[in-house]
Each structure stands twice: as structure tokens, then as C-alpha cells.
Motif scaffolding. Structure first.
Motif, PDB file in Angstrom:
ATOM      1  N   ALA A 139       0.841  -1.197   0.000  1.00 14.33           N
ATOM      2  CA  ALA A 139       0.000   0.000   0.000  1.00 14.33           C
ATOM      3  C   ALA A 139       0.876   1.246   0.000  1.00 14.33           C
ATOM      4  O   ALA A 139       2.054   1.204   0.376  1.00 14.33           O
ATOM      5  CB  ALA A 139      -0.904   0.002   1.229  1.00 14.33           C
ATOM      6  N   TRP A 140       0.263   2.342  -0.446  1.00 14.07           N
ATOM      7  CA  TRP A 140       0.923   3.653  -0.440  1.00 14.07           C
ATOM      8  C   TRP A 140       0.042   4.648   0.324  1.00 14.07           C
ATOM      9  O   TRP A 140      -1.181   4.634   0.185  1.00 14.07           O
ATOM     10  CB  TRP A 140       1.116   4.166  -1.865  1.00 14.07           C
ATOM     11  CG  TRP A 140       2.138   3.445  -2.678  1.00 14.07           C
ATOM     12  CD1 TRP A 140       1.920   2.388  -3.510  1.00 14.07           C
ATOM     13  CD2 TRP A 140       3.530   3.733  -2.760  1.00 14.07           C
ATOM     14  NE1 TRP A 140       3.100   1.996  -4.107  1.00 14.07           N
ATOM     15  CE2 TRP A 140       4.107   2.814  -3.665  1.00 14.07           C
ATOM     16  CE3 TRP A 140       4.367   4.684  -2.170  1.00 14.07           C
ATOM     17  CZ2 TRP A 140       5.469   2.816  -3.985  1.00 14.07           C
ATOM     18  CZ3 TRP A 140       5.709   4.698  -2.491  1.00 14.07           C
ATOM     19  CH2 TRP A 140       6.250   3.765  -3.392  1.00 14.07           C
ATOM     20  N   TYR A 141       0.695   5.513   1.090  1.00 15.96           N
ATOM     21  CA  TYR A 141      -0.006   6.523   1.882  1.00 15.96           C
ATOM     22  C   TYR A 141       0.620   7.892   1.636  1.00 15.96           C
ATOM     23  O   TYR A 141       1.809   8.014   1.355  1.00 15.96           O
ATOM     24  CB  TYR A 141       0.096   6.224   3.379  1.00 15.96           C
ATOM     25  CG  TYR A 141      -0.463   4.887   3.774  1.00 15.96           C
ATOM     26  CD1 TYR A 141       0.348   3.748   3.760  1.00 15.96           C
ATOM     27  CD2 TYR A 141      -1.794   4.742   4.147  1.00 15.96           C
ATOM     28  CE1 TYR A 141      -0.157   2.506   4.112  1.00 15.96           C
ATOM     29  CE2 TYR A 141      -2.304   3.506   4.501  1.00 15.96           C
ATOM     30  CZ  TYR A 141      -1.481   2.398   4.479  1.00 15.96           C
ATOM     31  OH  TYR A 141      -1.981   1.175   4.828  1.00 15.96           O
ATOM     32  N   GLN A 142      -0.213   8.915   1.807  1.00 20.70           N
ATOM     33  CA  GLN A 142       0.242  10.306   1.709  1.00 20.70           C
ATOM     34  C   GLN A 142       0.102  10.961   3.075  1.00 20.70           C
ATOM     35  O   GLN A 142      -0.965  10.890   3.695  1.00 20.70           O
ATOM     36  CB  GLN A 142      -0.623  11.047   0.685  1.00 20.70           C
ATOM     37  CG  GLN A 142      -0.281  12.514   0.520  1.00 20.70           C
ATOM     38  CD  GLN A 142      -1.368  13.243  -0.264  1.00 20.70           C
ATOM     39  OE1 GLN A 142      -2.508  13.353   0.182  1.00 20.70           O
ATOM     40  NE2 GLN A 142      -1.009  13.745  -1.438  1.00 20.70           N
ATOM     41  N   LEU A 143       1.172  11.611   3.539  1.00 17.93           N
ATOM     42  CA  LEU A 143       1.130  12.352   4.790  1.00 17.93           C
ATOM     43  C   LEU A 143       1.480  13.806   4.506  1.00 17.93           C
ATOM     44  O   LEU A 143       2.593  14.110   4.058  1.00 17.93           O
ATOM     45  CB  LEU A 143       2.126  11.779   5.802  1.00 17.93           C
ATOM     46  CG  LEU A 143       1.670  10.608   6.669  1.00 17.93           C
ATOM     47  CD1 LEU A 143       1.556   9.341   5.842  1.00 17.93           C
ATOM     48  CD2 LEU A 143       2.617  10.394   7.834  1.00 17.93           C
ATOM     49  N   ARG A 144       0.529  14.670   4.760  1.00 19.31           N
ATOM     50  CA  ARG A 144       0.761  16.108   4.636  1.00 19.31           C
ATOM     51  C   ARG A 144       0.735  16.736   6.020  1.00 19.31           C
ATOM     52  O   ARG A 144      -0.079  16.354   6.859  1.00 19.31           O
ATOM     53  CB  ARG A 144      -0.315  16.755   3.761  1.00 19.31           C
ATOM     54  CG  ARG A 144      -0.187  16.454   2.286  1.00 19.31           C
ATOM     55  CD  ARG A 144      -1.237  17.181   1.474  1.00 19.31           C
ATOM     56  NE  ARG A 144      -2.571  16.650   1.694  1.00 19.31           N
ATOM     57  CZ  ARG A 144      -3.635  17.021   0.998  1.00 19.31           C
ATOM     58  NH1 ARG A 144      -3.523  17.948   0.067  1.00 19.31           N
ATOM     59  NH2 ARG A 144      -4.809  16.496   1.244  1.00 19.31           N
ATOM     60  N   PRO A 145       1.612  17.708   6.271  1.00 18.92           N
ATOM     61  CA  PRO A 145       1.652  18.351   7.587  1.00 18.92           C
ATOM     62  C   PRO A 145       0.283  18.919   7.968  1.00 18.92           C
ATOM     63  O   PRO A 145      -0.362  19.602   7.159  1.00 18.92           O
ATOM     64  CB  PRO A 145       2.682  19.473   7.398  1.00 18.92           C
ATOM     65  CG  PRO A 145       3.531  19.027   6.260  1.00 18.92           C
ATOM     66  CD  PRO A 145       2.618  18.259   5.352  1.00 18.92           C
ATOM     67  N   GLY A 146      -0.147  18.583   9.153  1.00 22.84           N
ATOM     68  CA  GLY A 146      -1.415  19.104   9.638  1.00 22.84           C
ATOM     69  C   GLY A 146      -2.641  18.444   9.049  1.00 22.84           C
ATOM     70  O   GLY A 146      -3.772  18.837   9.357  1.00 22.84           O
ATOM     71  N   GLN A 147      -2.431  17.447   8.216  1.00 17.81           N
ATOM     72  CA  GLN A 147      -3.556  16.758   7.575  1.00 17.81           C
ATOM     73  C   GLN A 147      -3.632  15.312   8.069  1.00 17.81           C
ATOM     74  O   GLN A 147      -2.648  14.752   8.558  1.00 17.81           O
ATOM     75  CB  GLN A 147      -3.387  16.746   6.049  1.00 17.81           C
ATOM     76  CG  GLN A 147      -3.256  18.123   5.421  1.00 17.81           C
ATOM     77  CD  GLN A 147      -4.572  18.842   5.362  1.00 17.81           C
ATOM     78  OE1 GLN A 147      -5.612  18.249   5.082  1.00 17.81           O
ATOM     79  NE2 GLN A 147      -4.556  20.135   5.659  1.00 17.81           N
ATOM     80  N   VAL A 148      -4.785  14.738   7.891  1.00 12.68           N
ATOM     81  CA  VAL A 148      -4.938  13.322   8.207  1.00 12.68           C
ATOM     82  C   VAL A 148      -4.262  12.504   7.113  1.00 12.68           C
ATOM     83  O   VAL A 148      -4.499  12.732   5.930  1.00 12.68           O
ATOM     84  CB  VAL A 148      -6.439  12.954   8.280  1.00 12.68           C
ATOM     85  CG1 VAL A 148      -6.595  11.469   8.493  1.00 12.68           C
ATOM     86  CG2 VAL A 148      -7.117  13.744   9.389  1.00 12.68           C
ATOM     87  N   PRO A 149      -3.396  11.563   7.489  1.00 18.01           N
ATOM     88  CA  PRO A 149      -2.796  10.689   6.468  1.00 18.01           C
ATOM     89  C   PRO A 149      -3.887   9.968   5.695  1.00 18.01           C
ATOM     90  O   PRO A 149      -4.962   9.672   6.242  1.00 18.01           O
ATOM     91  CB  PRO A 149      -1.959   9.705   7.297  1.00 18.01           C
ATOM     92  CG  PRO A 149      -1.680  10.420   8.568  1.00 18.01           C
ATOM     93  CD  PRO A 149      -2.905  11.253   8.836  1.00 18.01           C
TER      94      PRO A 149
END
Lengths: 107, 122
Positions: free
Chosen positions: A34-44
């Protein structure tokens, strides 16, 4: 299973294509990646599962490919909201594990 | 849309117990078709799966933490929780609560909380 992501940082301009690599220390059966995106201040958020299946609501510009030990996440025409850290995860082994992440940053 | 929200102390003393709660809102707390779990990210390091629990079943823990970790589900409060005892500085991390579909081939995490920073320090 150890996952190695490359590059560590990817510097791109909006509109570029992003190609992120995730390499496993041993074969991942049934493409359990799987691949995930993590942005600062956001829900992954989950982008891709089973190596190439887009999660619910994920735009077509995100695509996953690969098999065995080599997997790729591609982002077509990167937009400002795509600048983030991306992690891969394998769920084939007895212990789930994650890669070290690739940071996609503004060039 | 399901929302997960972590809560707990931001600072824990070494050797004490870290307790975190994940509150579920926005949708049905479906304990029949989902697992619930925790993942953390120490500073500058990769994400680390801590464990998952299915309501009415035995939790599954990361072997490296198994002796110190307890997870539980409280359906009456739409919450699930984590307790990690005998913490050290190595437990300093952002802790995320997560949801996982209930199927053998679905050990990916389709919903995440925003994460809570936990620092272990005196």
C-alpha cells in the motif's frame, strides 16, 4: 520485510510527473503493498492498496504498479496539494512494515 | 465520513504508562467489519505498526512491544484505546489511530486519525 524507498526527496515543479520507488528485501506475495500520503497538519490517507488499486476517492493521477520486490507510485501532473511525504507499507509478512518515506517537495 | 481523533497527554514521564484514546465519530463504529489499531512515527523515522484489535477477538501486537502494550475497544463510548507501560524516550513519537478492513488480505489502513504528539521526558 524491509522496505527501502527512493529517492529520499524528490524536487518537482507543478505539472511534473513524480515517480516514487519502494523496494522490498524479499518478494511480496500477492502484491500486498500500500501507499499513503502524509501532509503536515492533515490526516494521512490511503492512496493505493494491493499495489495498484486506488482507494476510495483517490484521483486517477495517482497510480501504483510493480510486483515481487519492486513497486512504484506515480503521480501525474503534480499539483501543490501533492507536495507531501509518501510511505509504502507491506502486509505480506507476519509483521507489517513501512518504508522510510519519500518527500515530494516544491522545486 | 468516519473520523478518528486521538487524545491523551502530550508529555509522559519515563517509566510511566502512556494512555491514548481514539474517538470514533461521523459514522457507525462498525466493530464487525473492521479492525482498529495504532501506528506511530518516531521523529525522523519510519512509521511503525503497533497493533490491531477486533472487537471480541484477541488483539495482535508488534512483537517488539507486546510485553508493554494493551489495546481495548469500548463500543459503549465509540472509542478504542492504547496503553503502553514502562515508557522511555524511544517511545516519543506521533501516535495515529487507524482502521483496517476485516479481511485476511486487507492489512492496509483505510482511515487514519490526525495523530497526537507524545513526548517521553522528565
Amino acid at each position: 520485510i524491509v522496505l527501502t524507498q527512493s529517492p529520499g526527496t524528490l524536487s518537482l515543479s507543478p505539472g511534473d510527473r513524480a515517480t516514487l520507488s519502494c523496494r522490498a528485501s524479499q518478494t511480496i506475495a500477492s502484491n500486498y503493498l500500500a501507499w499513503y500520503q502524509l501532509r503536515p497538519g492533515q490526516v494521512p490517507r490511503l492512496l493505493i492498496y494491493h499495489a495498484s488499486s486506488r482507494a476510495t476517492g483517490i484521483p486517477l493521477k495517482f497510480s501504483g504498479s510493480g510486483s515481487g520486490t519492486d513497486f512504484t507510485l506515480t503521480i501525474d501532473r503534480v499539483e501543490p496539494e501533492d507536495f507531501a511525504v509518501y510511505f509504502c507499507q507491506q502486509y505480506d509478512g507476519s509483521l507489517d512494515s513501512f518504508g522510510g518515506g519519500t518527500k515530494v517537495e516544491f522545486k | 465520513q468516519l473520523l478518528l481523533q486521538e487524545s491523551g497527554p502530550g508529555l509522559v514521564n519515563p517509566s510511566e504508562t502512556l494512555s491514548l484514546i481514539c474517538s470514533v465519530s461521523g459514522d457507525f463504529f462498525d466493530t464487525n467489519t473492521y479492525f482498529w489499531g495504532w501506528i506511530r512515527q518516531p521523529p525522523g523515522k519510519a512509521l511503525e505498526w503497533l497493533g490491531t484489535i477486533y472487537y471480541g477477538g484477541s488483539p495482535r501486537y508488534n512483537p517488539s512491544l507486546k510485553s508493554r502494550l494493551t489495546m481495548s475497544v469500548d463500543v459503549s463510548k465509540d472509542q478504542f484505546s492504547l496503553r503502553l507501560n514502562s515508557v522511555t524516550a524511544a517511545d516519543t513519537a506521533i501516535y495515529y489511530c487507524v482502521r483496517r478492513p476485516y479481511c485476511l488480505s486487507c492489512r492496509y489502513f483505510d482511515t487514519w486519525g490526525q495523530g497526537v504528539q507524545v513526548t517521553v521526558s522528565s
